[in-house]
Design a protein around this motif. Structure first.
Motif: not given
Length: 435
Positions: A261-262, A244-249, A337-341, A296-299
């Motif tokens: 944004i990639v 969950d790299i984006e939300r934690t960083v 910020l996306r969940e699960g990246v 995005d997180s949902a595709g």
């Protein structure tokens, strides 16, 4: 434009208010003495030419206000054995101990905030002078007591004991740990410096000469490279979770070359994800044809500003992006910020589940300790600040104490890494710990 420092320029400078106004370029190789302990140069003038960036820090010994003195006088009766030498040496050291420790020093003569450093430095210098005189005296005694090796060994033992003591250091605080766990690491000053530069295509850029405009572009490139390194390796808003790299960083995962944004390649199922940039086919009939988008997180697909967009699968173009080319754009609290990246943040070769726990206590304490030991804490009252006026943009930018400390800290940390060793003392490949 190039400033010619002729008589007209001198007259202009003479007419400036006497309140600390300076042309930064003319001051940048000046030696600074923050805290009265360190001598710092941010630029160095080589061969009489223009100053070039080169951080240079010296930690010189304090100046003893008392002239050199004679600490050791030969006894009326010279010791004739090594035990007698030791007895004389310890007695002489005891008689001089108070003065060696600086009992005569007036701490009001010390640099503000550096009283302990000043006294401790002088104590060490006096102790060294004391034992130099001891060795000089003993070398003149007959046959060095008949046991030169024993005499030398005894002097070294007593000398080691003389240096050993409990030292209390000056405790001026930089006021921050630049820590993980909140938005403190030293990137804000770089963002402000970037913001201060004329942007490409602006009126401010248009009035610059070709040489000056190219200089601005170089500055922007250098600042971005510096910022990107810190954001990729030194910044984390929370304890990093590679799944969950984006939300934690606290940052958007971007391509450092294009700033887009990639997206993680949707078909990636391994623990080593791959990444891509997405774009709406410029030749399509879509109203946003040519726009760069991300998943995005949902595709779903979105424009770079986060606006949802519907694009037929056949109109989506893809460009692979190597993981080494990725960094983060600071975006704490940003709804994009996306969940699960996923990202292999610590470089150990795979995305690991759970949090990287060492980040929870990492606080860049190595640079905090270095700065405070050197006295680079900027604790004057009122706190120091720098105001920069740019004639190209017509804007004034203020860099207060926190940003000035960030600027120095970011230079100290740039490129630094800690090695993590296994039980045999070998480096664990790909894993780097940051203080």
């Amino acid at each position: 434009m190039k400033v010619i420092e002729n008589e007209s320029f001198a007259a202009f400078v003479d007419g400036l208010p006497e309140d600390g106004v300076r042309r930064i370029k003319s001051e940048r190789d000046r030696v600074l003495e923050p805290g009265g302990r360190a001598r710092v140069r941010l630029f160095e003038r080589v061969g009489g030419g223009r100053p070039h960036p080169r951080l240079h820090i010296e930690f010189p010994a304090a100046t003893d206000p008392v002239p050199a003195r004679t600490w050791v006088a030969a006894p009326a009766e010279l010791p004739d054995t090594v035990p007698a030498l030791e007895a004389w040496l310890r007695q002489t050291l005891n008689e001089q101990s108070a003065m060696l420790a600086g009992a005569d020093l007036d701490l009001s003569q010390a640099p503000a905030g550096s009283q302990r450093y000043w006294k401790d430095s002088i104590r060490v210098q006096r102790t060294a002078a004391f034992f130099e005189q001891v060795r000089a005296a003993v070398s003149q005694w007959p046959a060095t007591l008949g046991d030169p090796d024993g005499a030398a060994s005894t002097i070294r033992v007593v000398e080691d004991e003389a240096y050993a003591t409990t030292l209390v250091f000056d405790d001026a605080d930089t006021g921050t740990y630049h820590s993980y766990g909140h938005d403190a690491p030293f990137v804000h000053v770089l963002e402000q410096l970037l913001d201060s530069l004329p942007s490409e295509g602006s009126d401010a850029m248009a009035v610059l000469s070709a040489t000056a405009a190219e200089s601005v572009r170089r500055q922007r490139t250098q600042l971005l490279a510096h910022l990107d390194h810190l954001m990729r390796h030194k910044y984390a808003y929370e304890v990093v979770k590679e799944t969950d790299i984006e939300r934690t960083v606290g940052g958007l995962l971007i391509d450092r070359r294009t700033r887009h944004i990639v997206s993680e390649v949707a078909s990636t199922t391994t623990l080593s994800p791959t990444f891509e940039r997405l774009r709406i086919d410029p030749g399509s009939e879509h109203e946003e044809a040519g726009a760069w988008i991300y998943r995005d997180s949902a595709g779903g697909l979105r424009l770079q500003d986060g606006t949802p967009v519907t694009v037929p699968a056949g109109d989506v173009r893809r460009a692979p992006v190597p993981a080494a080319q990725l960094t983060f754009q600071r975006a704490v609290g940003d709804p994009r910020l996306r969940e699960g990246v996923r990202l292999d943040w610590d470089g150990n070769g795979y995305v690991q589940p759970g949090r990287i726990e060492w980040v929870s206590w990492a606080g860049h304490c190595d640079v905090k300790a270095v700065q405070e030991q050197l006295g680079i804490t900027l604790t004057e009252t009122p706190p120091p600040s720098v105001e920069e006026y740019r004639s190209d943009t017509g804007r004034t930018h203020v860099y207060g104490r926190n940003l000035l400390l960030e600027a120095f800290t970011s230079v100290l940390e740039l490129g630094s890494m800690y090695r993590r060793l296994d039980g045999t003392g070998r480096e664990v490949k790909g894993i780097h710990l940051f203080g």
